[in-house]
Design a protein around this motif. Structure first.
Motif, PDB file in Angstrom:
ATOM      1  N   ARG A  57       0.873  -1.090   0.092  1.00  0.00           N
ATOM      2  CA  ARG A  57      -0.067  -0.063   0.031  1.00  0.00           C
ATOM      3  C   ARG A  57       1.043   1.171   0.058  1.00  0.00           C
ATOM      4  O   ARG A  57       0.944   2.145   0.825  1.00  0.00           O
ATOM      5  CB  ARG A  57      -0.899   0.055   1.181  1.00  0.00           C
ATOM      6  CG  ARG A  57      -2.141  -1.160   1.312  1.00  0.00           C
ATOM      7  CD  ARG A  57      -2.927  -0.996   2.111  1.00  0.00           C
ATOM      8  NE  ARG A  57      -3.898  -2.147   2.363  1.00  0.00           N
ATOM      9  CZ  ARG A  57      -4.692  -2.520   3.497  1.00  0.00           C
ATOM     10  NH1 ARG A  57      -4.827  -1.472   4.312  1.00  0.00           N
ATOM     11  NH2 ARG A  57      -5.533  -3.556   3.443  1.00  0.00           N
ATOM     12  N   THR A  58       1.674   1.131  -0.978  1.00  0.00           N
ATOM     13  CA  THR A  58       2.835   2.283  -0.975  1.00  0.00           C
ATOM     14  C   THR A  58       2.859   3.002  -2.282  1.00  0.00           C
ATOM     15  O   THR A  58       2.805   2.326  -3.492  1.00  0.00           O
ATOM     16  CB  THR A  58       4.209   1.980  -0.488  1.00  0.00           C
ATOM     17  OG1 THR A  58       3.937   1.264   0.983  1.00  0.00           O
ATOM     18  CG2 THR A  58       5.231   3.044  -0.479  1.00  0.00           C
ATOM     19  N   LEU A  59       2.900   4.169  -2.523  1.00  0.00           N
ATOM     20  CA  LEU A  59       2.951   4.887  -3.647  1.00  0.00           C
ATOM     21  C   LEU A  59       4.445   5.542  -3.898  1.00  0.00           C
ATOM     22  O   LEU A  59       5.026   5.891  -2.770  1.00  0.00           O
ATOM     23  CB  LEU A  59       1.884   6.195  -3.873  1.00  0.00           C
ATOM     24  CG  LEU A  59       2.066   6.853  -5.059  1.00  0.00           C
ATOM     25  CD1 LEU A  59       1.447   6.220  -6.185  1.00  0.00           C
ATOM     26  CD2 LEU A  59       1.080   8.169  -4.893  1.00  0.00           C
ATOM     27  N   TYR A  60       5.197   5.610  -4.938  1.00  0.00           N
ATOM     28  CA  TYR A  60       6.341   5.926  -5.240  1.00  0.00           C
ATOM     29  C   TYR A  60       6.353   7.207  -6.284  1.00  0.00           C
ATOM     30  O   TYR A  60       5.710   7.037  -7.250  1.00  0.00           O
ATOM     31  CB  TYR A  60       7.318   4.818  -5.578  1.00  0.00           C
ATOM     32  CG  TYR A  60       7.534   3.678  -4.669  1.00  0.00           C
ATOM     33  CD1 TYR A  60       6.666   2.506  -4.693  1.00  0.00           C
ATOM     34  CD2 TYR A  60       8.147   3.720  -3.330  1.00  0.00           C
ATOM     35  CE1 TYR A  60       6.747   1.630  -3.860  1.00  0.00           C
ATOM     36  CE2 TYR A  60       8.081   2.772  -2.520  1.00  0.00           C
ATOM     37  CZ  TYR A  60       7.509   1.627  -2.696  1.00  0.00           C
ATOM     38  OH  TYR A  60       7.378   0.549  -1.660  1.00  0.00           O
ATOM     39  N   LEU A  61       7.390   7.924  -6.091  1.00  0.00           N
ATOM     40  CA  LEU A  61       7.816   8.930  -7.148  1.00  0.00           C
ATOM     41  C   LEU A  61       9.394   9.046  -7.477  1.00  0.00           C
ATOM     42  O   LEU A  61       9.965   9.462  -6.630  1.00  0.00           O
ATOM     43  CB  LEU A  61       7.092  10.309  -7.034  1.00  0.00           C
ATOM     44  CG  LEU A  61       7.648  11.146  -8.246  1.00  0.00           C
ATOM     45  CD1 LEU A  61       6.659  10.685  -9.435  1.00  0.00           C
ATOM     46  CD2 LEU A  61       7.086  12.712  -7.691  1.00  0.00           C
ATOM     47  N   GLN A  62       9.610   8.168  -8.305  1.00  0.00           N
ATOM     48  CA  GLN A  62      11.243   8.115  -8.710  1.00  0.00           C
ATOM     49  C   GLN A  62      11.587   9.205  -9.532  1.00  0.00           C
ATOM     50  O   GLN A  62      10.963   9.888 -10.513  1.00  0.00           O
ATOM     51  CB  GLN A  62      11.563   7.038  -9.387  1.00  0.00           C
ATOM     52  CG  GLN A  62      13.067   7.038  -9.887  1.00  0.00           C
ATOM     53  CD  GLN A  62      14.007   6.977  -8.641  1.00  0.00           C
ATOM     54  OE1 GLN A  62      13.964   6.316  -7.702  1.00  0.00           O
ATOM     55  NE2 GLN A  62      15.269   7.527  -8.518  1.00  0.00           N
ATOM     56  N   MET A  63      12.485  10.343  -9.261  1.00  0.00           N
ATOM     57  CA  MET A  63      12.509  11.586  -9.650  1.00  0.00           C
ATOM     58  C   MET A  63      14.072  11.782 -10.091  1.00  0.00           C
ATOM     59  O   MET A  63      15.056  11.557  -9.139  1.00  0.00           O
ATOM     60  CB  MET A  63      12.467  12.819  -8.785  1.00  0.00           C
ATOM     61  CG  MET A  63      10.931  12.593  -8.174  1.00  0.00           C
ATOM     62  SD  MET A  63      10.430  14.194  -7.168  1.00  0.00           S
ATOM     63  CE  MET A  63      11.597  13.854  -5.839  1.00  0.00           C
ATOM     64  N   ASN A  64      14.231  11.775 -11.411  1.00  0.00           N
ATOM     65  CA  ASN A  64      15.780  11.672 -11.973  1.00  0.00           C
ATOM     66  C   ASN A  64      15.977  13.111 -12.496  1.00  0.00           C
ATOM     67  O   ASN A  64      15.037  13.876 -12.966  1.00  0.00           O
ATOM     68  CB  ASN A  64      16.020  10.593 -12.682  1.00  0.00           C
ATOM     69  CG  ASN A  64      16.099   9.060 -12.071  1.00  0.00           C
ATOM     70  OD1 ASN A  64      16.106   9.018 -11.029  1.00  0.00           O
ATOM     71  ND2 ASN A  64      15.295   8.121 -12.883  1.00  0.00           N
ATOM     72  N   ASP A  65      17.070  13.532 -12.744  1.00  0.00           N
ATOM     73  CA  ASP A  65      17.626  14.696 -13.515  1.00  0.00           C
ATOM     74  C   ASP A  65      16.886  15.780 -12.949  1.00  0.00           C
ATOM     75  O   ASP A  65      16.239  16.668 -13.725  1.00  0.00           O
ATOM     76  CB  ASP A  65      17.282  14.446 -15.004  1.00  0.00           C
ATOM     77  CG  ASP A  65      18.025  15.550 -15.738  1.00  0.00           C
ATOM     78  OD1 ASP A  65      17.489  15.720 -16.877  1.00  0.00           O
ATOM     79  OD2 ASP A  65      18.948  16.099 -15.327  1.00  0.00           O
TER      80      ASP A  65
END
Length: 112
Positions: free
Chosen positions: A76-84
């Motif tokens: 029950r986890t949301l992620y946001l991978q932010m690159n550059d």
């Protein structure tokens, strides 16, 4: 009481990466569209990315190709991978649920 708890914000240099997480205490997580928003002081909160229960993704033009939203329905986890990351990405990032609940926000600062 349903809670959305974000983590993973911080200070990073331009070009760097961060991964935000949002842990949700509701069973409705698995059947809801989930989103990330961000807000700069004095501006309206803006949609960054969203993901449907079927894992269809949508992004703001400003982050397309740099950010990736994902979800883990077991955790029950949301992620946001932010690159550059760019200085313009500096903001408070909020998790938002399909049933209208907000997280408390996590600060992301991109600076030399």
């Amino acid at each position: 009481q349903v809670q959305l708890v974000e983590s993973g914000g911080g200070l990073v240099q331009p070009g760097g990466s961060l991964r935000l997480s949002c842990t949700v205490s509701s069973m409705y997580f698995t059947t809801s569209t989930m989103s990330w928003y961000r807000q700069v002081p004095g501006n309206q909160r803006e949609l960054v990315a969203e993901i449907s229960p079927e894992n269809r993704e949508r992004y703001a033009d400003s982050v397309e190709g740099r950010f990736t939203i994902s979800r883990d329905n077991v955790k029950r986890t949301l992620y946001l991978q932010m690159n550059d990351l760019k200085t313009d990405d500096t903001a408070v990032y909020y998790c938002f649920s399909g049933w209208g609940a907000w997280g408390q926000g996590t600060q992301v600062t991109v600076s030399e």
